[in-house]
Design an enzyme around this catalytic site. Structure first.
Site: not given
Length: 792
Positions: A692, A760, A688, A628-629, A754, A632
């Site tokens: 995800d 999610r 986000e 996920h990070e 989010h 980004h």
């Protein structure tokens, strides 16, 4: 979970907790940072309670051994019974695969780690639900039943449970004698913590006195008899005191941060701000909840004024005027979803040009006054980065009009001083703290009221977090996690890069530059090394003054220290290895200007990560956090920054067009989901949601390529007729098992970047072909829609 830390989001540099209302915080791993009265950092272990921990420590070694043997034998017997039962009947509603290398009659993994992992999953999943119909309900229904929201909380999940475990570790250390601390900084943390605990006694004795004394120092308040004189009042002078001396946030936000187009340097950054309630909608009475919050807000303001000596009727009238002014600020504030284009938000200008846009303030003089703290001279030629020029222009018009009348000037001062008062009410006696409960109840569905020690641990984390982090790391972080986590990150990065070659919408040149950027992403894991060096840690906090039994004064000192520390950065080069998050945080983040991902020690624990767990569980939980990070860096905002952390056009125009088409699909998909009768904001949550989806895909393919190193990676978990591919997705979903009050759900939908936890899981998995294959979901079933939105 997992949020980009963006430079603009750091404009709220004030240390003050702002306990009255939730604030933006882009350092979060997940979800909005809803203020629970603790400074809580996450939404969200399925683990031992404090009571169990204490009882265990009282047992003898013989008793411990007998208990371990008894426990393991009982769990093994239970597990074998479950295996027998579940082998005869499976009610999951789908065909479960058996890996080719696992024989049907093979004994499952029965070591203690496999047993405990299986137990936690069994306690969470709901076999009555078809995973191809609603995977969140399948993975989390029983978790939600077994984990009701605790008293005083408005949201509860995996993150919050792990954070509470971390708090218990920190508490046990902070309550040890001073002689056991390794640095002066750690001693300051203990002294601050004890001053917070002592507020129950010390603050009750002092009552309103600390705030009354401060009101006299800042020029008085018309609502109370505290020295206010309208004939001598001046907006610029009052702003200098409140912003440049005491670091209160009012009217607009400003701080020193990294220049988005030249990330090696710092610059003064200015943005919209000034609202007390979470979003503009709360001022417009759009719904019944908004009306209840606004009614609660005026009651709260009036109670605090009366506690400070005001007459109730007069206080209510003047505070209603303050709310009317804040409503004007709300009406000129740009909504979150319209602030996603980083390049369009970036407006560099010198202070002369800024004064032409917003002449209500002599900006050169204002910033020059602030920089006196660090002996830095400011001229009209100083280049600042303005993120909301239109807001400042309209704000200037409102203020200039109000300054034409005495009543307008009084309202302006009342508003400014209210920002100081409401910020510090949590540092005063119980009546002040209780005054907030009604509005908090309306806003979040809970009036708070947790144990005082938890509040004080969280508050100490906020104030002197890296000193607390040193304590936490020595006590709880196992160094072996770091190299394995680094290997996992690299495997996920390779999977992400390999997938880039499968993207037909991206041209070759842009793909090559994207691969370069992915290779350039630096990762920081666990904690910064300097915190374990007492001299270096002491140097960081040497200018922070903390004294025993003075909680109110300590908070003033902390705010002033943070202001000075921030201003000192202006002429310093950017430290690309700087940590913006403390080690004990159950969180993770990506910083675009540094092209950096950070995973603190606090999250590198079970249930997110355990070196003894099967890789399916580790990659499904912590691996997806990492993916996920990393993703980004390539979401709708992160993709604007190159590998050096600078905004510029490094993508081919055709690739940008095709990327936007892909992201529009994501925006529409999430914008069609509903919760509590409300439609989600697909645009506000776009970044986000992209992260995800991309993070899950990268982590899954990295997992498939990872080498099985232990029995737990090959054998099934006991009692679970699930393959490791399926366990990956279960582990991912159970990260997001949580419960939330209706009020907090609405607040999240309005303010959070989010999507709510259920979506999610549902949104991401319904876009994932690999999930549908693993669970054999029929075409166009709810979790396997024919139309899938795929960006990365």
């Amino acid at each position: 979970m997992f949020v980009c830390k963006r430079t603009r989001d750091l404009l709220k540099m004030a240390r003050y907790k702002q306990t009255s209302f939730p604030e933006d915080d882009a350092s979060s791993v997940g979800g909005i940072h809803l203020n629970e009265g603790t400074g809580s950092t996450g939404l969200h272990i399925r683990y031992h309670t404090a009571r169990a921990t204490i009882n265990w420590r009282t047992r003898s070694k013989v008793e411990e051994g007998l208990l371990i043997v008894t426990l393991i034998l009982s769990v093994i017997i239970s597990a074998l019974l479950i295996v027998i039962i579940t082998s005869k009947s499976d009610k999951s509603g789908c065909i479960l695969h058996i890996e080719p290398h696992i024989k049907a009659n093979e004994v499952p993994c029965l070591n203690e780690h496999c047993i405990f992992a299986a137990n936690e999953i069994l306690r969470s999943i709901d076999r009555r639900i078809d995973p191809c119909d609603d995977f969140y309900a399948y993975a989390c229904n029983n978790w939600i039943r077994n984990n009701p929201i605790p008293e005083g909380k408005s949201t509860w999940g995996t993150f919050g449970k792990l954070e509470q475990m971390n708090q218990l570790i920190i508490r046990n250390i902070l309550e040890k004698p001073l002689k056991e601390y390794k640095s002066e900084a750690e001693k300051k943390a203990k002294i601050y913590y004890e001053s917070c605990l002592d507020k129950e006694e010390e603050m009750e004795k002092l009552g309103a006195k600390p705030m009354v004394d401060l009101l006299w120092k800042i020029g008085g308040w018309n609502v109370t008899k505290s020295g206010f004189n309208i004939e001598k009042w001046n907006l610029a002078h009052t702003l200098k005191i409140l912003q440049n001396k005491y670091n209160f946030n009012c009217l607009f936000a400003w701080a020193v941060g990294e220049d988005d187009k030249n990330s090696s340097r710092h610059a003064i950054q200015i943005d919209q701000g000034g609202l007390t309630l979470p979003t503009p909608d709360y001022y417009n009475n759009k719904t019944e909840i908004h009306r209840r919050v606004l009614d609660g807000y005026i009651e709260y303001m009036t109670k605090v004024c009366v506690l400070l000596g005001a007459v109730e009727s007069d206080a209510r009238r003047q505070m209603e005027a303050v709310i009317a002014f804040e409503s004007k600020l709300a009406n000129i504030s740009m909504p979150l979803e319209e602030r996603r284009n980083e390049e369009a938000m970036y407006h560099p200008m010198n202070l002369v040009d800024l004064e032409k846009i917003a002449p209500f303030l002599n900006w050169t003089e204002h910033f020059g006054d602030a920089m006196l703290l660090v002996n830095r001279r400011i001229t009209q030629d100083e280049i600042v980065i303005v993120y909301a020029p239109d807001f400042l222009k309209k704000l200037s018009a409102i203020i200039i009009e109000m300054e034409k009348t005495i009543e307008g000037k009084i309202t302006l001062n009342n508003y400014l001083v209210w920002q100081a008062v409401r910020t510090l009410t949590s540092c005063l006696s119980k009546p002040f703290r209780d005054a907030y409960k009604s509005v908090r109840k309306a806003l979040m569905g809970s009036d708070g009221g947790e144990e005082i020690w938890r509040y004080c641990v969280a508050d100490t984390n906020n104030v002197i977090g890296f000193a607390v982090g040193a304590i936490f790391v020595r006590q709880a972080f196992h160094g072996g996690s770091k190299p394995e986590a680094e290997q996992m990150i690299n495997e996920i990065r390779e999977a992400f890069k390999e997938n880039l070659h499968n993207l037909t919408w991206m041209d070759r040149g842009t793909r090559e530059r994207a691969i370069d950027k992915a290779n350039a992403i630096t990762d920081m894991i666990g904690f910064p090394d300097y915190i374990l060096n007492p001299k270096e840690l002491d140097k960081k906090y040497e200018d922070l003054k903390i004294v025993p039994n003075k909680y109110f004064e300590n908070n003033i000192q902390v705010a002033m220290y943070n202001l000075r520390t921030n201003l000192e950065k202006l002429d310093q080069p950017v430290n690309k290895t700087h940590w913006g998050m403390t080690p004990q945080m159950v969180n993770a983040y990506y910083t675009p200007t540094k092209n950096q991902i950070v995973f603190p020690a606090g999250i590198l624990q079970s249930p997110f990560y355990d070196t003894n767990n099967p890789k399916s569980l580790n990659f499904g939980a912590m691996g997806v956090v990492m993916g996920h990070e990393l993703t980004h860096a390539f979401d709708d905002q992160g993709r604007e920054y190159d590998k050096f952390g600078n905004i510029h056009r490094w993508w081919d125009n055709k690739s940008i067009e095709r990327f936007n088409e892909k992201t529009e699909c994501i925006e529409r998909q999430y914008g069609n989901y509903k919760m509590n009768g409300r439609t989600l904001n697909g645009k506000q949550t776009l970044g986000e949601n992209i992260a995800d989806n991309g993070g899950l895909k990268a982590a899954y393919h990295a997992f498939l390529k990872s080498e099985a190193t232990k029995d737990a990676d090959i054998l099934k978990l006991p009692g679970l007729n699930l393959t490791h591919k399926q366990l990956f997705f279960v582990s991912f979903a159970q990260v997001w098992c949580s419960s939330t009050t209706n009020e907090t759900s609405i607040l999240q939908m309005e303010k959070d970047a989010h999507a709510p936890s259920p979506y999610r899981v549902i949104g991401t998995l319904s876009n994932t072909f690999e999930f549908a294959d693993a669970f054999n979901c029929k075409a166009n079933s709810k979790m396997n829609q024919n139309k899938k939105c795929v960006v990365w």
